[in-house]
Design an enzyme around this catalytic site. Structure first.
Site, mmCIF file in Angstrom:
data_model
loop_
_atom_site.group_PDB
_atom_site.id
_atom_site.type_symbol
_atom_site.label_atom_id
_atom_site.label_comp_id
_atom_site.label_asym_id
_atom_site.label_seq_id
_atom_site.Cartn_x
_atom_site.Cartn_y
_atom_site.Cartn_z
ATOM 1 N NE ARG A 229 -4.347 -1.044 0.095
ATOM 2 C CZ ARG A 229 -4.561 -2.015 -0.787
ATOM 3 N NH1 ARG A 229 -3.672 -2.317 -1.710
ATOM 4 N NH2 ARG A 229 -5.703 -2.699 -0.766
ATOM 5 C CG HIS A 277 -3.449 0.053 -6.464
ATOM 6 N ND1 HIS A 277 -3.705 0.643 -5.255
ATOM 7 C CD2 HIS A 277 -3.697 -1.270 -6.266
ATOM 8 C CE1 HIS A 277 -4.101 -0.267 -4.377
ATOM 9 N NE2 HIS A 277 -4.102 -1.450 -4.978
HETATM 10 P P1 NDP Z 1 -2.141 -11.255 4.562
HETATM 11 O O1 NDP Z 1 -3.033 -10.730 5.618
HETATM 12 O O2 NDP Z 1 -2.295 -12.674 4.133
HETATM 13 O O3 NDP Z 1 -0.618 -11.083 5.009
HETATM 14 C C1 NDP Z 1 -0.141 -9.972 5.654
HETATM 15 C C2 NDP Z 1 1.265 -10.272 6.147
HETATM 16 O O4 NDP Z 1 1.815 -9.094 6.739
HETATM 17 C C3 NDP Z 1 1.301 -11.347 7.229
HETATM 18 O O5 NDP Z 1 2.424 -12.161 7.072
HETATM 19 C C4 NDP Z 1 1.418 -10.539 8.517
HETATM 20 O O6 NDP Z 1 2.069 -11.225 9.571
HETATM 21 C C5 NDP Z 1 2.292 -9.400 8.035
HETATM 22 N N1 NDP Z 1 2.165 -8.239 8.906
HETATM 23 C C6 NDP Z 1 1.068 -7.483 9.143
HETATM 24 N N2 NDP Z 1 1.348 -6.510 10.023
HETATM 25 C C7 NDP Z 1 2.651 -6.673 10.360
HETATM 26 C C8 NDP Z 1 3.528 -5.991 11.246
HETATM 27 N N3 NDP Z 1 3.121 -4.943 11.978
HETATM 28 N N4 NDP Z 1 4.791 -6.444 11.354
HETATM 29 C C9 NDP Z 1 5.204 -7.513 10.640
HETATM 30 N N5 NDP Z 1 4.430 -8.196 9.771
HETATM 31 C C10 NDP Z 1 3.168 -7.780 9.649
HETATM 32 O O7 NDP Z 1 -2.277 -10.275 3.335
HETATM 33 P P2 NDP Z 1 -2.020 -10.595 1.781
HETATM 34 O O8 NDP Z 1 -0.697 -11.261 1.656
HETATM 35 O O9 NDP Z 1 -3.193 -11.254 1.181
HETATM 36 O O10 NDP Z 1 -1.977 -9.107 1.187
HETATM 37 C C11 NDP Z 1 -1.007 -8.187 1.632
HETATM 38 C C12 NDP Z 1 -1.363 -6.788 1.135
HETATM 39 O O11 NDP Z 1 -1.127 -6.693 -0.262
HETATM 40 C C13 NDP Z 1 -2.834 -6.383 1.263
HETATM 41 O O12 NDP Z 1 -3.150 -5.990 2.582
HETATM 42 C C14 NDP Z 1 -2.935 -5.239 0.284
HETATM 43 O O13 NDP Z 1 -2.625 -4.014 0.928
HETATM 44 C C15 NDP Z 1 -1.846 -5.559 -0.744
HETATM 45 N N6 NDP Z 1 -2.408 -5.862 -2.062
HETATM 46 C C16 NDP Z 1 -2.038 -5.080 -3.120
HETATM 47 C C17 NDP Z 1 -2.518 -5.339 -4.380
HETATM 48 C C18 NDP Z 1 -2.057 -4.559 -5.546
HETATM 49 O O14 NDP Z 1 -2.576 -4.751 -6.656
HETATM 50 N N7 NDP Z 1 -1.082 -3.684 -5.393
HETATM 51 C C19 NDP Z 1 -3.457 -6.441 -4.630
HETATM 52 C C20 NDP Z 1 -3.757 -7.208 -3.461
HETATM 53 C C21 NDP Z 1 -3.259 -6.910 -2.223
HETATM 54 P P3 NDP Z 1 1.383 -12.540 10.231
HETATM 55 O O15 NDP Z 1 1.433 -13.593 9.151
HETATM 56 O O16 NDP Z 1 2.245 -12.872 11.368
HETATM 57 O O17 NDP Z 1 -0.020 -12.140 10.584
HETATM 58 C C1 OXD Z 2 -6.299 -5.295 -3.190
HETATM 59 C C2 OXD Z 2 -5.829 -4.323 -4.156
HETATM 60 O O1 OXD Z 2 -6.243 -5.027 -2.001
HETATM 61 O O2 OXD Z 2 -6.220 -4.406 -5.326
HETATM 62 O O3 OXD Z 2 -6.743 -6.378 -3.613
HETATM 63 O O4 OXD Z 2 -5.015 -3.472 -3.822
#
Ligand code: NDP
Ligand code: OXD
Length: 314
Positions: A229, A277
């Site tokens: 993000r 994005h």
């Molecule tokens: P998940 O919820 O599956 O994974 C998030 C990961 O981040 C987990 O491993 C979590 O740790 C870790 N995390 C969260 N907070 C912290 C912190 N404070 N310190 C350390 N690690 C942390 O999310 P996804 O993998 O499905 O997606 C990740 C992000 O990708 C989404 O939230 C979105 O913002 C972005 N995204 C962007 C897109 C784009 O087109 N650019 C499309 C889709 C998503 P833990 O496993 O221990 O909980």
């Molecule tokens: C998502 C994105 O969160 O598109 O899936 O960013």
């Protein structure tokens, strides 16, 4: 009426068509139509206007049509109902394609060879590192980070990752917590960011974090790849690090403000790749099917899955 399609910035028509074919017995409305608020049982949101989901007395669940849910928490009037987010192989595979493409573009100096082709320059680089000489650090080892980490590893990159909780992944050195972040950064040549935007992660990619990345690696300087993000990054610090040479290059799919303002220097910086994005788009084809499966299961009395933890914010 039972489904409210509450999207902004997206055309709701293809979503509606797909959902109608998958859930023919459910009536649907978009925000710009007149609808009976008590009849709404499910709200499907992408960046709905704040307050749009309030006053839906029979709402049973909110579906984020993207994997990220920060857009939901931006609404102070978000109803206290279960939130389901997208977890679908279609979206995961698209994200890994984008990450791998940019990791390889930086490794193989794509920018340089595009320029050379435009200028008809036939010149090889003297010292071409290979993936196995490059250490990637993936921030976020969730659904997307794990898949990207494993695919980068399959290409030969050395891969480490960081998450909130302790993890173990084959071939990936796993770190967690603030001590773990410091250790990961100090060994990282290429930083891939796939974290959610929460109170704990906002502004994490700043001058201090960038200054902790390894110097002297085979790429001639650290690389930043962020598709998490825009709120995770401080763009002024990224530009300063690029200008000073502290950062060698960046691939950014997400920005503090979207669309990225035309005045941003990121558009024209020679070491930056900008994409709008769309690293992993949510397609109605895949994501509406995911939502429909969840609604059908819920109506059979089965639990909703991929629920968001409101306390953690993801
Ligand atoms: P998940 O919820 O599956 O994974 C998030 C990961 O981040 C987990 O491993 C979590 O740790 C870790 N995390 C969260 N907070 C912290 C912190 N404070 N310190 C350390 N690690 C942390 O999310 P996804 O993998 O499905 O997606 C990740 C992000 O990708 C989404 O939230 C979105 O913002 C972005 N995204 C962007 C897109 C784009 O087109 N650019 C499309 C889709 C998503 P833990 O496993 O221990 O909980
Ligand atoms: C998502 C994105 O969160 O598109 O899936 O960013």
């Amino acid at each position: 009426m039972s489904i409210l399609l509450a999207v902004s910035g997206w055309d709701p028509a293809p979503w509606r068509r797909r959902l109608t074919s998958l859930l023919p017995s459910h009536k649907m409305a978009t925000l710009d139509e007149l609808f009976d608020r008590p009849s709404v049982r499910y709200a499907l949101s992408w960046r709905h206007p704040p307050g749009a989901l309030a006053d839906l007395p029979n709402l049973q669940a909110i579906f984020s049509l993207g994997a990220g849910v920060d857009h939901l928490f931006a609404d102070p009037a978000l109803p206290d109902r279960p939130i389901v987010r997208v977890v679908d192989p279609d979206l995961t595979e698209r994200m890994s394609e984008w990450v791998v493409m940019h990791a390889l573009a930086h490794l193989r100096q794509l920018r340089r060879y595009e320029r050379q082709q435009r200028e008809r320059i036939w010149a090889d680089d003297d010292d071409q590192p290979k993936a196995a000489e490059v250490q990637v650090g993936v921030l976020g080892l969730g659904v997307l980070g794990t898949d990207a980490a494993l695919k980068l590893g399959a290409l030969g990159f050395k891969v480490a990752g960081w998450s909130a909780s302790e993890k173990s992944l084959p071939g990936v050195a796993c770190f967690h917590g603030s001590g773990g972040l410091k250790r990961l950064l100090s060994m990282t040549d290429m930083l891939v960011v796939l974290l959610p935007l929460t109170d704990a992660t906002r502004g994490l990619i700043d001058a201090s974090l960038l200054s902790q990345l390894r110097r002297g690696g085979r790429l001639g300087g650290p690389i930043l790849i962020n598709a998490g993000r825009g709120g995770l990054q401080v763009e002024a610090d990224i530009l300063a690090a690029l200008d000073s040479g502290r950062l060698k290059g960046a691939s950014l799919d997400v920005f503090e403000r979207e669309p990225l303002p035309t005045a941003s220097r990121l558009w024209t910086h020679p070491a930056v790749y900008v994409s709008p994005h769309n690293a992993a788009v949510s397609t109605p084809e895949a994501v509406a099917a995911f939502v429909a499966r969840q609604i059908e299961a819920h109506e059979r009395g089965e639990p909703l899955t991929n629920l968001v933890d409101r306390r953690r914010g993801y």
